[in-house]
Enzyme design. Structure first.
Site, short mmCIF file in Angstrom:
data_model
loop_
_atom_site.label_atom_id
_atom_site.label_comp_id
_atom_site.label_asym_id
_atom_site.label_seq_id
_atom_site.Cartn_x
_atom_site.Cartn_y
_atom_site.Cartn_z
CG ASN A 12 -1.72 1.24 1.40
OD1 ASN A 12 -1.77 2.07 0.49
ND2 ASN A 12 -2.37 1.39 2.55
CD1 TRP A 13 3.40 0.80 -2.80
CD2 TRP A 13 3.53 1.89 -4.76
NE1 TRP A 13 4.04 -0.02 -3.70
CE2 TRP A 13 4.14 0.62 -4.91
CE3 TRP A 13 3.48 2.75 -5.86
CZ2 TRP A 13 4.70 0.20 -6.12
CZ3 TRP A 13 4.05 2.33 -7.07
CH2 TRP A 13 4.66 1.07 -7.19
CE LYS A 14 -0.12 3.21 4.76
NZ LYS A 14 0.01 3.32 6.22
CG HIS A 98 -5.64 2.07 5.32
ND1 HIS A 98 -5.17 3.00 6.24
CD2 HIS A 98 -4.66 1.15 5.18
CE1 HIS A 98 -3.95 2.64 6.61
NE2 HIS A 98 -3.62 1.53 5.99
CD GLU A 100 -2.78 5.58 6.75
OE1 GLU A 100 -2.82 5.61 5.51
OE2 GLU A 100 -1.83 5.04 7.38
CD GLU A 170 -3.37 -2.26 7.35
OE1 GLU A 170 -2.37 -2.58 6.71
OE2 GLU A 170 -3.86 -1.11 7.31
N GLY A 176 2.84 2.32 10.86
CA GLY A 176 3.81 3.41 10.72
C GLY A 176 4.52 3.76 12.02
CB SER A 216 5.56 -1.94 11.92
OG SER A 216 5.18 -0.60 12.20
N GLY A 237 3.01 -1.07 4.28
CA GLY A 237 3.06 0.36 3.97
C GLY A 237 4.49 0.78 3.67
N GLY A 238 5.15 1.39 4.65
CA GLY A 238 6.48 1.98 4.47
C GLY A 238 7.48 1.08 3.76
P1 13P Z 1 3.27 0.42 7.72
O1 13P Z 1 3.75 -0.87 7.08
O2 13P Z 1 3.99 1.62 7.22
O3 13P Z 1 3.18 0.30 9.20
O4 13P Z 1 1.75 0.63 7.19
C1 13P Z 1 0.87 -0.41 7.29
C2 13P Z 1 -0.35 -0.06 6.51
O5 13P Z 1 -1.10 0.84 6.88
C3 13P Z 1 -0.62 -0.80 5.28
O6 13P Z 1 -1.90 -0.54 4.78
#
Ligand code: 13P
Length: 254
Positions: A12-14, A98, A100, A170, A176, A216, A237-238
């Site tokens: 997920n590149w956000k 998600h 967010e 999640e 993050g 993470s 994510g990251g």
């Molecule tokens: P991180 O891997 O950066 O913690 O993010 C997880 C995430 O929200 C994937 O959708």
């Protein structure tokens, strides 16, 4: 790794990567992951990079996902993107709900269920995210929150649609933050989620649904997380923003 269900690992590149940067990343991934058949690999770039990435992964083992979708098919919905528009770029998966978007766009379970139905009506596959906050976990509310989110967000789906749905667990406190759920915490939550799916649908359906862990995920913890019986993949994510770390997560999970 011998798993009951095929692993699905999605990046997920956000809100990261221009189209040019996205192309660089996906070209690197194609080279690194060309021989991987054991895992379904998905990248979810921002909408503006879907066209470039889509053309570049045509003949590869990498599949395309979007990060959100409208519950409506067409019309006066400024700023929204419909299923038909995603299908034009051969998108197969759509991340929904998600944390967010639940937090910043105030998306409700009821809205997420409408979106999930629209995703299935277009023969795409939703990745429906659920997860508790730190306060909810510390207050002993984790199971209640997960069950409410699952019952609300998956409401109205048929059994056939549920089998084609991916659930992503999640925990909000692990996103993050560098704090990963322990393998025990992850497995417990995943097994609980599968139990709720069995109550909502049936045991057979619940056994077939893939449940990803997100929060993470890194090359160093992927193997242990993926080795849990009810963990069927990851939503990253990251660590999905660099070729090396995303490729290593996938290689370490096999
Ligand atoms: P991180 O891997 O950066 O913690 O993010 C997880 C995430 O929200 C994937 O959708």
């Amino acid at each position: 790794m011998n798993k009951e269900r095929k692993l699905i690992i999605a990046g997920n590149w956000k809100m990261n990567k221009t189209a040019a940067e996205a192309l660089d990343l996906v070209r690197g991934l194609k080279l690194e992951l060309a021989n991987v058949k054991e895992v379904d690999i998905v990248v979810c770039p921002p909408f503006t990079a879907l066209g470039a990435v889509s053309r570049d992964i045509l003949d590869s083992n990498i599949r395309l996902g979007a990060q959100n979708m409208s519950e409506n098919n067409v019309g006066a919905f400024t700023g929204e993107i419909a299923a038909g528009m995603l299908k034009e770029f051969s998108v197969r998966y759509v991340i929904l709900g998600h944390s967010e978007r639940r937090q910043y766009q105030k998306e409700s379970d009821a809205l997420i269920s409408k979106k999930a139905q629209a995703v299935h009506a277009a023969s795409l596959k939703p990745i429906v995210c659920v997860g508790e906050t730190l306060a909810e976990r510390e207050g002993g509310q984790t199971e209640k929150v997960l069950e409410t989110q699952l019952r609300g967000s998956l409401a109205g789906l048929s059994k056939d649609q549920m089998v084609e749905t991916i659930v992503a667990y999640e925990p909000v406190w692990a996103i993050g933050t560098g704090k990963t759920a322990s393998t025990g915490q992850a497995e417990l939550a995943h097994a609980f989620i599968r139990g709720v799916l069995a109550k909502m649908f049936d045991e057979t359906i619940a056994r077939r649904v893939r449940i990803q862990y997100g929060g993470s995920v890194k090359p160093s913890n992927a193997r242990e997380l993926m080795s849990q019986p009810d963990v069927d993949g990851a939503l990253v994510g990251g660590a999905s923003l660099e070729v090396r770390s995303f490729a290593d997560i996938i290689r370490n999970s096999i």
